[in-house]
Design an enzyme around this catalytic site. Structure first.
Site, mmCIF file in Angstrom:
data_model
loop_
_atom_site.group_PDB
_atom_site.id
_atom_site.type_symbol
_atom_site.label_atom_id
_atom_site.label_comp_id
_atom_site.label_asym_id
_atom_site.label_seq_id
_atom_site.Cartn_x
_atom_site.Cartn_y
_atom_site.Cartn_z
ATOM 1 N N GLU A 103 -14.741 -35.269 -12.027
ATOM 2 C CA GLU A 103 -15.073 -36.481 -13.046
ATOM 3 C C GLU A 103 -16.061 -36.590 -14.222
ATOM 4 O O GLU A 103 -17.371 -36.806 -13.482
ATOM 5 C CB GLU A 103 -14.240 -38.007 -12.504
ATOM 6 N N LYS A 106 -7.964 -46.657 -7.378
ATOM 7 C CA LYS A 106 -9.778 -46.698 -6.791
ATOM 8 C C LYS A 106 -9.697 -47.629 -6.625
ATOM 9 O O LYS A 106 -10.330 -48.552 -7.595
ATOM 10 C CB LYS A 106 -10.164 -46.078 -8.648
#
Length: 214
Positions: A40, A128
């Site tokens: 990411e 998340k």
């Protein structure tokens, strides 16, 4: 591609923040070469979209490169245009629904049970849990008691020593940022970054398969 299955199999999501796009690309290449192939790039990195596009262009298709800190609808659109494999948000930002509308798999930030459910209702592929280290692995167990099928990702303050405990608590994958990156995003040693990546993979019991060998 089933992103959740892929992340669950890989166990580690590396979160890259860097001072320049060149440094971000160098970190991405080093991590993929070391065997961490779910990556990411935070949009707080200057030139992050350029870094994503460049890394996407020269990486094998099975290297997953997502855009993080997707706050706005425009962020989601630009991430998709850059070739991001997925979008990551800190919560239910305007970028979250736009990502799902674009068909970009969403990892949506949340903390409380209400937020987890809201993220899943918004179409998140996984949730998340951030900041994970503030609450510890036991908090994931507590969340999963009433929500046993919630696909949770633990991110925030997790290092190689702690990562196995979050996986054992039920996290599908652990996201690791600064404890893994160290100073590499500021021009520090890429060799040391590769060594930290190898240690992290050993800690979670994942056999490293460098991207170049795929």
């Amino acid at each position: 591609m089933d992103l959740l299955t892929e992340l669950t199999d890989r166990k580690v999501l590396a979160v890259v923040r860097a001072d320049t796009p060149d440094l971000a690309v160098a970190c991405l290449r080093t991590l993929a070469g070391a065997g961490i192939t779910a990556l990411e790039v935070s949009l707080t990195t200057p030139g992050a979209l350029d870094a994503i596009a460049r890394a996407r262009a020269d990486s094998p298709p099975d290297v997953l490169i997502g855009a993080g800190t997707v706050l706005t609808a425009e962020h989601a659109e630009l991430a998709a245009a850059a070739g991001a494999s997925f979008a990551v948000t800190p919560g239910l930002t305007p970028g979250a629904p736009r990502s799902t509308a674009l068909g970009l798999p969403l990892l949506c930030g949340a903390l409380t049970p209400t937020e987890v459910l809201a993220a899943l209702d918004a179409g998140a592929t996984a949730v998340k849990v951030f900041p994970a280290a503030t609450h510890g692995p036991g908090y994931l167990r507590d969340l999963l008691a009433p929500l046993p099928h919630a696909p949770l990702i633990a991110i925030g303050g997790i290092d190689a020593d702690a990562a196995p405990r979050y996986l054992a608590a039920g996290a599908r994958v652990v996201g690791v940022g600064s404890p893994l990156l160290g100073d590499a995003g500021r021009g520090g040693s890429l060799t040391a970054l590769a060594e930290r990546a190898a240690r992290l993979l050993r800690a979670v019991g994942h056999r490293a398969t460098p991207a170049a060998a795929r």
